[in-house]
Motif scaffolding. Structure first.
Motif, PDB file in Angstrom:
ATOM      1  N   ALA A  55      51.590 -45.971  34.880  1.00 19.10           N
ATOM      2  CA  ALA A  55      51.539 -45.164  33.655  1.00 19.10           C
ATOM      3  C   ALA A  55      50.096 -44.986  33.204  1.00 19.10           C
ATOM      4  CB  ALA A  55      52.369 -45.833  32.560  1.00 19.10           C
ATOM      5  N   VAL A  58      48.231 -42.408  35.276  1.00 18.09           N
ATOM      6  CA  VAL A  58      48.505 -41.020  34.911  1.00 18.09           C
ATOM      7  C   VAL A  58      47.873 -40.687  33.558  1.00 18.09           C
ATOM      8  CG1 VAL A  58      50.303 -39.345  34.414  1.00 18.09           C
ATOM      9  CG2 VAL A  58      50.599 -40.951  36.271  1.00 18.09           C
ATOM     10  N   ILE A  59      48.018 -41.597  32.574  1.00 19.40           N
ATOM     11  CA  ILE A  59      47.492 -41.298  31.232  1.00 19.40           C
ATOM     12  C   ILE A  59      45.982 -41.132  31.291  1.00 19.40           C
ATOM     13  CG2 ILE A  59      47.115 -42.227  28.921  1.00 19.40           C
ATOM     14  CD1 ILE A  59      49.789 -43.566  29.087  1.00 19.40           C
ATOM     15  N   GLY A  63      45.772 -37.489  32.884  1.00 16.65           N
ATOM     16  CA  GLY A  63      45.995 -36.909  31.570  1.00 16.65           C
ATOM     17  C   GLY A  63      44.741 -36.696  30.764  1.00 16.65           C
TER      18      GLY A  63
ATOM     19  N   LEU B 135      55.088 -45.407  27.507  1.00 17.69           N
ATOM     20  CA  LEU B 135      53.872 -44.996  28.222  1.00 17.69           C
ATOM     21  C   LEU B 135      54.182 -43.837  29.161  1.00 17.69           C
ATOM     22  CD1 LEU B 135      52.071 -48.302  29.140  1.00 17.69           C
ATOM     23  CD2 LEU B 135      51.496 -46.650  27.404  1.00 17.69           C
ATOM     24  N   LEU B 136      55.370 -43.886  29.764  1.00 13.03           N
ATOM     25  CA  LEU B 136      55.769 -42.806  30.675  1.00 13.03           C
ATOM     26  C   LEU B 136      55.842 -41.482  29.925  1.00 13.03           C
ATOM     27  CD1 LEU B 136      56.757 -42.870  33.704  1.00 13.03           C
ATOM     28  CD2 LEU B 136      58.960 -42.342  32.745  1.00 13.03           C
ATOM     29  N   PHE B 138      54.142 -40.677  27.188  1.00 15.67           N
ATOM     30  CA  PHE B 138      52.789 -40.209  26.883  1.00 15.67           C
ATOM     31  C   PHE B 138      52.100 -39.694  28.148  1.00 15.67           C
ATOM     32  CE2 PHE B 138      52.889 -43.133  23.056  1.00 15.67           C
ATOM     33  CZ  PHE B 138      53.112 -42.083  22.194  1.00 15.67           C
ATOM     34  N   ALA B 139      52.370 -40.350  29.284  1.00 18.77           N
ATOM     35  CA  ALA B 139      51.745 -39.930  30.534  1.00 18.77           C
ATOM     36  C   ALA B 139      52.186 -38.517  30.907  1.00 18.77           C
ATOM     37  CB  ALA B 139      52.104 -40.912  31.648  1.00 18.77           C
ATOM     38  N   LEU B 140      53.509 -38.282  30.859  1.00 17.86           N
ATOM     39  CA  LEU B 140      53.999 -36.964  31.266  1.00 17.86           C
ATOM     40  C   LEU B 140      53.638 -35.906  30.234  1.00 17.86           C
ATOM     41  CD1 LEU B 140      57.404 -37.959  32.814  1.00 17.86           C
ATOM     42  CD2 LEU B 140      55.450 -37.019  33.989  1.00 17.86           C
ATOM     43  N   SER B 142      51.003 -35.812  28.488  1.00 13.88           N
ATOM     44  CA  SER B 142      49.592 -35.447  28.621  1.00 13.88           C
ATOM     45  C   SER B 142      49.391 -34.477  29.780  1.00 13.88           C
ATOM     46  CB  SER B 142      48.742 -36.700  28.834  1.00 13.88           C
ATOM     47  OG  SER B 142      49.065 -37.294  30.060  1.00 13.88           O
ATOM     48  N   LEU B 143      50.381 -34.398  30.689  1.00 14.67           N
ATOM     49  CA  LEU B 143      50.254 -33.452  31.805  1.00 14.67           C
ATOM     50  C   LEU B 143      50.663 -32.040  31.405  1.00 14.67           C
ATOM     51  CD1 LEU B 143      51.657 -35.504  34.786  1.00 14.67           C
ATOM     52  CD2 LEU B 143      49.300 -35.130  34.144  1.00 14.67           C
ATOM     53  N   GLU B 175      46.044 -36.050  21.203  1.00 10.81           N
ATOM     54  CA  GLU B 175      46.765 -37.063  21.959  1.00 10.81           C
ATOM     55  C   GLU B 175      46.388 -38.468  21.492  1.00 10.81           C
ATOM     56  OE1 GLU B 175      47.776 -35.588  26.118  1.00 10.81           O
ATOM     57  OE2 GLU B 175      46.247 -37.138  26.300  1.00 10.81           O
TER      58      GLU B 175
END
Lengths: 170, 364
Positions: A55, A58-59, A63, B135-136, B138-140, B142-143, B175
């Motif tokens: 995670a 990716v962040i 991201g 967290l997943l 927020f991660a996705l 942000s994409l 974000e």
């Protein structure tokens, strides 16, 4: 078996897109390919039982950092790079030195077997990482923080230089 | 971990329910938006297609499908085609880690002579109960900016490019506030798993030994909720923060060149992102599927009640999105960036300190 299929699929994606980053002429496509490569890398962390690291990968990378890269590339509107005239000897030296570096890297990785799993159960949840960051490694952590702060202040001062005093703050 | 045919069937069922819900969010919300804006502006709104104009969205969808799909001659064709998908995928996938009802035990039953759910089986209304759920998300989330930024760049149009650049700058800025304002919730629940976050909010706060308040995080963290709500407007590009499209300045921003279903995909991803962020808001601050002052039984009925409560709460937040859009005019772009960095970010950090103080005092 299932893990192995997933691993090879995403390993292939990571390598292909990493190659695309350096081989593609268009900087925006290169940046997006790097995002895809980072994403495939995050899957590797999941396979290693480290979803927290996945995670964060990716962040932080896909991201935050790459959004900034894409932003800057678009803002400067970089188009296809004009092919600079290079002498054959320059190209030759470039290839030789990078090949030598790659061979040395692979040799030392094999010789000292850096790639080896640590013994004991592998814990990488948020709690464990927090404990090691703020207890065992507090000094290096604070030092890196101060280094980053210094870098931010330095960037601000450099960007302010040359502007007239009393100019509108960005 | 082992799973059998029943598990797979249940998973497919859950995915079908959630996907169906997400896909029907867009037409429903378009209708709510158009009728709601009419209500707010003292107009009638669409009322010709179906009762109360309910089928208007269906007619619009038909129009989108039948329109010609134009790709500009100077556009980057591959990225131009991929950009709507970049936008849609994060919007569709993030909902998978949000719990949408109380778990219950499926009793043993016999259907067509086959015994199902031997010895009872726990049904958890969440597609993927991962240990790093928030967290997943927020991660996705942000994409999702890549869809907008890529669309703006690949269109090869200066207005679209401005829209894409604005979207990326805005998302980077907000974000941080969005994530930081949610940290208070994580400090209280001590877990990144959203199921735990909901269970933590099931009890009561007792004030002055008399008033029983549901233990929702919104009460101790009202500041955090307000920051999260505002940052959510910026993250989903909704008025007053819709600078990526800003009709008055940029024609239509990042989707200026898009037509037909590609445009519809951007449209869908906007509403789905709204639904996802509203669900996250309900889960983090408003007790998720918890019904206040009522203890849902762990049966099918309790599950239906709790799922209904979840949908009702999400609908209220979604209505706030519409309400704000038609009430508050668009801000200035430099003002948006300034308050993002100089007001919301410090306030979000202050909120963390405040929650830490509450925890140290053992008030929550």
């Amino acid at each position: 078996m299932f893990d192995l299929i997933v691993f090879f699929f995403f390993a292939a994606i990571a390598v292909i897109f990493a190659l695309m980053v350096i081989l593609h002429r268009n900087p925006v496509v290169g940046a997006l390919a790097l995002v895809a490569s980072f994403f495939a890398l995050a899957v590797m962390y999941v396979l290693l039982d480290a979803p927290f690291m996945a995670a964060l990968q990716v962040i932080v990378y896909a991201g935050a950092i790459m959004v900034l890269f894409v932003f800057v590339i678009m803002l400067l509107n970089l188009q296809h790079q004009k092919e600079e005239r290079t002498r054959p000897i320059q190209q030759f030296l470039g290839f030789v030195s990078s090949a030598a570096f790659a061979i040395a890297l692979v040799y030392y990785i094999i010789k000292f077997s850096v790639v080896r799993a640590a013994s004991g159960p592998f814990v990488s949840d948020a709690r464990a990482i927090g404990h090691s960051l703020f207890e065992s490694y507090i000094l290096p952590f604070e030092m890196v923080s101060i280094l980053l702060l210094a870098a931010i202040v330095g960037a601000l001062i450099l960007s302010q230089r040359g502007q007239s005093k009393g100019a509108e703050q960005p | 971990m082992s799973f059998d045919a029943t598990d797979i069937t249940l998973s497919i069922l859950k995915i079908a329910i959630v996907l169906g819900g997400m896909l029907s969010v867009t037409p429903l919300m378009v209708w709510v938006e158009r009728r709601g804006s009419a209500l707010i502006q003292d107009r009638v709104g669409p009322n010709r297609v179906g009762p109360f104009g309910l089928l208007q969205s269906l007619a619009d969808a038909g129009k989108f499908i039948l329109k010609e799909d134009i790709i500009p001659a100077k556009a980057h064709k591959v990225l131009y085609t991929l950009a709507p998908m970049f936008g849609l995928i994060p919007a569709l996938t993030t909902i998978a880690v949000i719990p949408w009802g109380r778990s219950f035990v499926l009793p043993e039953t016999t259907v067509f002579g086959r015994r199902l759910f031997e010895g009872g089986r726990l049904f958890e209304p969440i597609i993927a109960d991962v240990s790093v759920g928030i967290l997943l998300i927020f991660a996705l989330a942000s994409l999702s900016v890549y869809g907008l930024a890529t669309a703006g760049w690949a269109s090869n149009n200066k207005f679209a490019l401005f829209g894409g650049i604005r979207a990326s700058a805005q998302m980077i800025s907000y974000e941080l506030s969005l994530t930081l304002s949610a940290i208070g919730v994580l400090m209280v629940s001590g877990s990144l798993r959203l199921v735990d976050v909901v269970h933590r909010q099931a009890g009561y706060f007792v004030l002055f030994d008399a008033i029983k308040l549901p233990a929702w995080n919104i009460f101790p963290m009202f500041l955090g909720f307000i920051i999260f709500l505002t940052a959510a407007f910026a993250e989903t590009n909704r008025l007053p923060f819709d600078f990526a499209e800003a009709e008055a300045e940029l024609v239509a921003g990042y989707h200026t060149e898009y037509s037909s279903m590609k445009f519809a995909m951007f449209f869908m991803s906007e509403y789905m992102a709204m639904a996802t962020i509203s669900s996250l808001m309900v889960t983090l601050f408003l007790g998720g599927w918890d019904i206040p002052w009522y203890n849902e039984p762990p049966t099918l009925l309790g599950f239906l009640f709790s799922a209904g409560a979840f949908v009702a709460k999400v609908s209220i937040i979604l209505f706030i999105f519409v309400w704000v859009r038609w009430t508050i005019p668009r801000m200035k772009y430099d003002l948006l960036m300034r308050i993002g960095w100089k007001v919301f970010l410090p306030l979000a950090i202050f909120n963390i300190m405040l929650v830490a103080f509450f925890i140290a005092k053992r008030w929550i």
